[in-house]
Design an enzyme around this catalytic site. Structure first.
Site, PDB file in Angstrom:
ATOM      1  N   HIS A 123       0.859  -1.181   0.000  1.00 55.47           N
ATOM      2  CA  HIS A 123       0.000   0.000   0.000  1.00 55.47           C
ATOM      3  C   HIS A 123       0.898   1.234   0.000  1.00 55.47           C
ATOM      4  CE1 HIS A 123      -2.859   2.966   1.691  1.00 55.47           C
ATOM      5  NE2 HIS A 123      -3.824   2.140   1.349  1.00 55.47           N
ATOM      6  N   GLN A 203      -4.822  -5.522   7.003  1.00 61.88           N
ATOM      7  CA  GLN A 203      -5.770  -6.537   6.540  1.00 61.88           C
ATOM      8  C   GLN A 203      -5.678  -7.826   7.348  1.00 61.88           C
ATOM      9  OE1 GLN A 203      -8.114  -5.927   4.273  1.00 61.88           O
ATOM     10  NE2 GLN A 203      -7.326  -3.867   3.933  1.00 61.88           N
ATOM     11  N   CYS A 364      -4.740   2.226  -3.785  1.00 61.91           N
ATOM     12  CA  CYS A 364      -3.512   2.786  -3.190  1.00 61.91           C
ATOM     13  C   CYS A 364      -2.330   1.839  -3.354  1.00 61.91           C
ATOM     14  CB  CYS A 364      -3.723   3.140  -1.713  1.00 61.91           C
ATOM     15  SG  CYS A 364      -4.864   4.505  -1.437  1.00 61.91           S
TER      16      CYS A 364
END
Length: 407
Positions: A123, A203, A364
């Site tokens: 990211h 995540q 992203c």
């Protein structure tokens, strides 16, 4: 014990609404999860009954607020199996947690010619802080390549390691593809050359059982809002010995022991890194979110989400024009895809017209999309309150869109 889906869904007020005249189907969980009533109640209860600043007050409200705040820290300690609650630092989110490490550990220990390793899957929040640090210090940023399935090439990672490697910062589970990285192997290999390791757990903490002691990571960053908690709140876990070696991130109240105009003495961890009045109400509400997860059980949630991912992959793969993106053998419940040559945004808008919320774009992860030769993807991500019947409606919607394009 499986998920009682209707009972679980009844705990989330936001799910019971219509969008464009259709029942809401929320598949944007990798961006943020919805909040159970217990979290909303905890936040309201704090402001209605306990609102006060913490740690220094001598009255009942301050005492209660302090107790609830620190109970939340202890709950998170046990959630990730940290050795002690002092290793849990509250931040604004995963992004700030990573920036904290870059600004403190990085500025103290990274020197000209040193090397930092990240992966192609990262990211932007786990790319840009290291680019900024490397530019400032004259350090070198190296990138672990991936295969077409979206898995890191571990042999190539080992070739990047050297005595110059000071830090490896890698995502545990990809937000864009769902890939679960072999982080335990990564950590062991990095430690073998004397490097520290930061895990982006934004995540993974939502889907996997986390044991930071077993993983042996030096840092882990994650956010409350992907764990059924409030936005604007995150956690940085760090090993005590590493945190104690780092300078403060910001100056102000709480992070000090004594201040004179000649010299300031800094507080112990975790308070050394928590300058100013923290996000008290949201921290307390985050405890309610973790309690919600613990009541159901992480393994039960994971089994449900894995079943949803498998079912969705099976249903959508039958659609002509469906193209999955990210087919790693080990994944969390994220399904990224494209339809024919359609722009992801157009697909997302058409699904939204049917009440189905997905995420579209580069997520992203622009360098990752460039590696895959894509402008972006449609991303459906599943959580504890999603059902197979919702996935069937997603498949129906995707099928209709694909037929339009195939005409």
């Amino acid at each position: 014990m499986g998920i009682e889906i209707e009972k679980i869904r009844g705990l989330f007020p936001v799910l019971h609404q219509e969008v464009h005249g259709k029942p809401l189907i929320y598949f944007d969980n990798a961006a943020t999860t919805q909040k159970p009533q217990a979290v909303l109640d905890a936040l309201t209860n704090y402001y209605e009954k306990d609102n006060s600043n913490i740690h220094r007050g001598a009255h009942a409200l301050a005492d209660r607020a302090t107790r609830y705040f620190e109970e939340a820290r202890e709950t998170i300690q046990h959630f990730i199996n940290a050795r002690e609650s002092a290793e849990v630092i509250f931040t604004k989110g995963t992004t700030e947690s990573i920036n904290l490490v870059a600004s403190t550990f990085g500025r103290k220990f990274i020197e000209k010619g040193d090397e930092i390793i990240i992966s192609t899957l990262e990211h932007h929040s786990n790319i840009v802080p290291w680019q900024m640090l490397c530019e400032e210090k004259g350090a070198i940023l190296k990138i672990i390549p991936i295969n077409d399935a979206g898995e890191i090439l571990f042999d190539e990672f080992e070739k990047l390691l050297s005595a110059k490697t000071k830090l490896v910062s890698i995502v545990h589970a990809s937000n864009a593809l769902g890939t679960i990285n072999p982080v335990k192997k990564v950590i062991a290999a990095a430690h073998a050359v004397g490097a520290k390791v930061l895990l982006d757990g934004a995540q993974s903490t939502s889907h996997l059982t986390i044991d930071v002691q077993d993983l042996d990571c030096d840092f882990m960053a994650f956010s409350a809002h992907k764990l059924y908690g409030p936005t604007g709140l995150g956690v940085l876990y760090g090993k005590r010995e590493v945190l104690e070696s780092m300078p403060p991130y910001q100056g102000g109240g709480e992070m000090i022991k004594e201040v004179t105009f000649e010299k300031t003495t800094y507080n112990e961890i975790p308070f050394k890194f928590e300058a100013g009045t923290p996000n008290i109400g949201d921290v307390i509400a985050f405890k309610a979110a973790i309690d919600f997860i613990n009541q159901i059980g992480k393994e039960t949630i994971k089994a449900h989400e894995d079943e949803l991912l498998s079912y969705a992959s099976e249903q959508l793969s039958q659609i002509k024009g469906f193209f999955p993106v990210g087919t790693a053998a080990e994944k969390v419940s994220v399904l990224s895809f494209n339809i024919n040559a359609m722009h992801p945004y157009d697909v997302g808008m058409m699904l939204d017209a049917n009440g189905i919320a997905v995420r579209t774009g580069h997520h992203c992860t622009q360098p990752l999309m460039k590696r895959l030769g894509l402008e972006g993807t449609v991303r459906a991500s599943f959580s504890v309150y999603n059902s197979k019947s919702e996935i069937e409606k997603l498949a129906e919607g995707v099928s209709r869109i694909a037929r339009i394009k195939n005409k």
